[in-house]
Design a protein around this motif. Structure first.
Motif, PDB file in Angstrom:
ATOM      1  N   ARG A 140     -24.159  50.007  10.089  1.00 37.24           N
ATOM      2  CA  ARG A 140     -23.490  51.249   9.684  1.00 37.24           C
ATOM      3  C   ARG A 140     -24.356  52.439  10.071  1.00 37.24           C
ATOM      4  NH1 ARG A 140     -24.989  48.350   5.364  1.00 37.24           N
ATOM      5  NH2 ARG A 140     -26.916  49.003   4.327  1.00 37.24           N
ATOM      6  N   VAL A 141     -23.788  53.623   9.986  1.00 35.02           N
ATOM      7  CA  VAL A 141     -24.523  54.876  10.132  1.00 35.02           C
ATOM      8  C   VAL A 141     -24.705  55.448   8.736  1.00 35.02           C
ATOM      9  CG1 VAL A 141     -24.524  57.207  11.078  1.00 35.02           C
ATOM     10  CG2 VAL A 141     -23.620  55.308  12.440  1.00 35.02           C
ATOM     11  N   GLU A 142     -25.941  55.779   8.374  1.00 36.51           N
ATOM     12  CA  GLU A 142     -26.215  56.251   7.024  1.00 36.51           C
ATOM     13  C   GLU A 142     -27.357  57.258   7.042  1.00 36.51           C
ATOM     14  OE1 GLU A 142     -27.125  52.594   5.047  1.00 36.51           O
ATOM     15  OE2 GLU A 142     -29.224  52.606   5.674  1.00 36.51           O
ATOM     16  N   PRO A 143     -27.426  58.119   6.022  1.00 36.35           N
ATOM     17  CA  PRO A 143     -28.533  59.077   5.964  1.00 36.35           C
ATOM     18  C   PRO A 143     -29.844  58.375   5.645  1.00 36.35           C
ATOM     19  CG  PRO A 143     -27.156  59.238   3.994  1.00 36.35           C
ATOM     20  CD  PRO A 143     -26.449  58.320   4.939  1.00 36.35           C
ATOM     21  N   LEU A 144     -30.898  58.754   6.350  1.00 34.57           N
ATOM     22  CA  LEU A 144     -32.225  58.182   6.147  1.00 34.57           C
ATOM     23  C   LEU A 144     -33.204  59.317   5.909  1.00 34.57           C
ATOM     24  CD1 LEU A 144     -34.114  55.651   6.286  1.00 34.57           C
ATOM     25  CD2 LEU A 144     -34.460  56.234   8.697  1.00 34.57           C
ATOM     26  N   ARG A 145     -33.945  59.225   4.814  1.00 32.34           N
ATOM     27  CA  ARG A 145     -34.924  60.258   4.487  1.00 32.34           C
ATOM     28  C   ARG A 145     -36.307  59.832   4.945  1.00 32.34           C
ATOM     29  NH1 ARG A 145     -35.577  64.632   1.271  1.00 32.34           N
ATOM     30  NH2 ARG A 145     -33.457  64.430   0.445  1.00 32.34           N
ATOM     31  N   LEU A 146     -36.939  60.659   5.758  1.00 34.24           N
ATOM     32  CA  LEU A 146     -38.324  60.474   6.181  1.00 34.24           C
ATOM     33  C   LEU A 146     -39.072  61.750   5.852  1.00 34.24           C
ATOM     34  CD1 LEU A 146     -38.026  58.736   9.672  1.00 34.24           C
ATOM     35  CD2 LEU A 146     -38.694  57.690   7.524  1.00 34.24           C
ATOM     36  N   ALA A 147     -40.046  61.626   4.955  1.00 32.35           N
ATOM     37  CA  ALA A 147     -40.773  62.799   4.473  1.00 32.35           C
ATOM     38  C   ALA A 147     -39.754  63.781   3.894  1.00 32.35           C
ATOM     39  CB  ALA A 147     -41.591  63.418   5.596  1.00 32.35           C
ATOM     40  N   ALA A 148     -39.682  64.997   4.441  1.00 33.07           N
ATOM     41  CA  ALA A 148     -38.754  65.995   3.891  1.00 33.07           C
ATOM     42  C   ALA A 148     -37.498  66.123   4.739  1.00 33.07           C
ATOM     43  CB  ALA A 148     -39.457  67.343   3.782  1.00 33.07           C
ATOM     44  N   THR A 149     -37.300  65.214   5.679  1.00 34.96           N
ATOM     45  CA  THR A 149     -36.164  65.316   6.603  1.00 34.96           C
ATOM     46  C   THR A 149     -35.168  64.188   6.360  1.00 34.96           C
ATOM     47  OG1 THR A 149     -37.628  66.270   8.284  1.00 34.96           O
ATOM     48  CG2 THR A 149     -35.501  65.436   9.027  1.00 34.96           C
ATOM     49  N   VAL A 150     -33.875  64.534   6.385  1.00 32.62           N
ATOM     50  CA  VAL A 150     -32.804  63.544   6.279  1.00 32.62           C
ATOM     51  C   VAL A 150     -32.079  63.481   7.608  1.00 32.62           C
ATOM     52  CG1 VAL A 150     -30.686  62.867   5.109  1.00 32.62           C
ATOM     53  CG2 VAL A 150     -32.547  63.909   3.811  1.00 32.62           C
ATOM     54  N   THR A 151     -31.969  62.281   8.176  1.00 31.07           N
ATOM     55  CA  THR A 151     -31.345  62.084   9.478  1.00 31.07           C
ATOM     56  C   THR A 151     -30.268  61.020   9.373  1.00 31.07           C
ATOM     57  OG1 THR A 151     -33.459  62.565  10.577  1.00 31.07           O
ATOM     58  CG2 THR A 151     -31.760  61.481  11.902  1.00 31.07           C
ATOM     59  N   ASN A 152     -29.139  61.255  10.017  1.00 32.10           N
ATOM     60  CA  ASN A 152     -28.128  60.205  10.117  1.00 32.10           C
ATOM     61  C   ASN A 152     -28.623  59.162  11.116  1.00 32.10           C
ATOM     62  OD1 ASN A 152     -26.224  61.122   8.274  1.00 32.10           O
ATOM     63  ND2 ASN A 152     -25.241  62.468   9.759  1.00 32.10           N
ATOM     64  N   ALA A 153     -28.832  57.948  10.634  1.00 33.07           N
ATOM     65  CA  ALA A 153     -29.437  56.907  11.463  1.00 33.07           C
ATOM     66  C   ALA A 153     -28.522  55.690  11.544  1.00 33.07           C
ATOM     67  CB  ALA A 153     -30.792  56.504  10.894  1.00 33.07           C
ATOM     68  N   LEU A 154     -28.617  54.991  12.665  1.00 29.93           N
ATOM     69  CA  LEU A 154     -27.883  53.748  12.859  1.00 29.93           C
ATOM     70  C   LEU A 154     -28.689  52.606  12.265  1.00 29.93           C
ATOM     71  CD1 LEU A 154     -25.528  52.128  14.139  1.00 29.93           C
ATOM     72  CD2 LEU A 154     -26.925  51.977  16.214  1.00 29.93           C
ATOM     73  N   ALA A 155     -28.121  51.913  11.275  1.00 32.72           N
ATOM     74  CA  ALA A 155     -28.796  50.787  10.636  1.00 32.72           C
ATOM     75  C   ALA A 155     -28.477  49.502  11.403  1.00 32.72           C
ATOM     76  CB  ALA A 155     -28.348  50.655   9.184  1.00 32.72           C
ATOM     77  N   LEU A 156     -29.526  48.755  11.751  1.00 36.67           N
ATOM     78  CA  LEU A 156     -29.381  47.510  12.507  1.00 36.67           C
ATOM     79  C   LEU A 156     -29.958  46.341  11.721  1.00 36.67           C
ATOM     80  CD1 LEU A 156     -30.691  48.666  16.026  1.00 36.67           C
ATOM     81  CD2 LEU A 156     -28.313  48.625  15.253  1.00 36.67           C
ATOM     82  N   GLU A 157     -29.393  45.160  11.944  1.00 39.35           N
ATOM     83  CA  GLU A 157     -29.987  43.915  11.494  1.00 39.35           C
ATOM     84  C   GLU A 157     -30.394  43.132  12.739  1.00 39.35           C
ATOM     85  OE1 GLU A 157     -27.385  41.766   8.940  1.00 39.35           O
ATOM     86  OE2 GLU A 157     -27.768  43.059   7.204  1.00 39.35           O
TER      87      GLU A 157
END
Length: 202
Positions: A140-157
């Motif tokens: 899925r595509v979901e928001p990912l928080r890294l430090a103070a930034t939120v990015t829409n990221a592609l989640a992979l298995e």
């Protein structure tokens, strides 16, 4: 607990091996109540079509150390040596031609997968000297928080030899976060943060 750094470089001194992929991983882990340092280094030299030509793998942990070197001797064959505990032994291994070590298109392809899509590829395990099938599934595509930034990221298995890894990529195919079956989580960081760990900074 540490850092992992991968780089891809080009070289002119060996025209038949213009691409060099290197990875260094350094970790401090608590094993049986004691903190031990683990250092892993891997290097792969590729030809202009990204086919593996030679590789180096070394691992040092506490008083244990192993080093493996291999070089292509035929269309599918590799020969090399393993050094451990002061002794060396030779080995011969076969690597299928469709094994993928690195291709600049792979980041692009993985980053363009849509949820529900899968891709299968072969890679080479330098520890067992054998090819391994890797199944990548876009979840899925979901928001990912890294430090103070939120990015829409592609989640992979990512499934390899029965183990399932999870990874999150940005739209450029760059790895932002990875979770391993061992419970480790790796997150993208700046070079300055990695150097700070390596020099013992807090």
């Amino acid at each position: 607990i540490g850092y992992s750094h991968t780089r891809v470089d080009t070289q002119d001194r060996t025209p038949l091996e213009p691409y060099l992929v290197q990875n260094r991983t350094v970790m401090d882990m608590k094993i049986m109540g004691q903190v031990q340092s683990l250092s892993v280094y891997g290097e792969a030299a590729l030809d202009p079509l990204y086919n593996l030509q030679r590789f180096v793998f070394s691992m040092t942990a506490s008083r244990y150390a192993v080093r493996i070197e291999g070089r292509r001797t035929g269309r599918k064959s590799f020969a090399g040596r393993i050094w451990t505990e002061g002794t060396a032994r030779r080995f011969v291994a076969e690597v299928p031609e469709d094994v993928v070590l690195y291709s600049p298109m792979m980041d692009f392809v993985l980053g363009r997968l849509s949820p529900g899509e899968t891709i299968t590829m072969k890679t080479f395990d330098p520890v067992s000297f054998s090819p391994a099938d890797v199944l990548v599934r876009a979840v899925r595509v979901e928001p990912l928080r890294l430090a103070a930034t939120v990015t829409n990221a592609l989640a992979l298995e990512i499934e390899m030899q029965g183990a399932v890894f999870r990874a999150w990529l940005d739209t450029e195919g760059r790895l932002l976060r990875q979770e391993t079956p061992m419970g480790w989580a790796l997150e993208a960081c700046s070079a300055e943060e990695a150097v700070q760990f390596a020099t013992g900074g807090s």
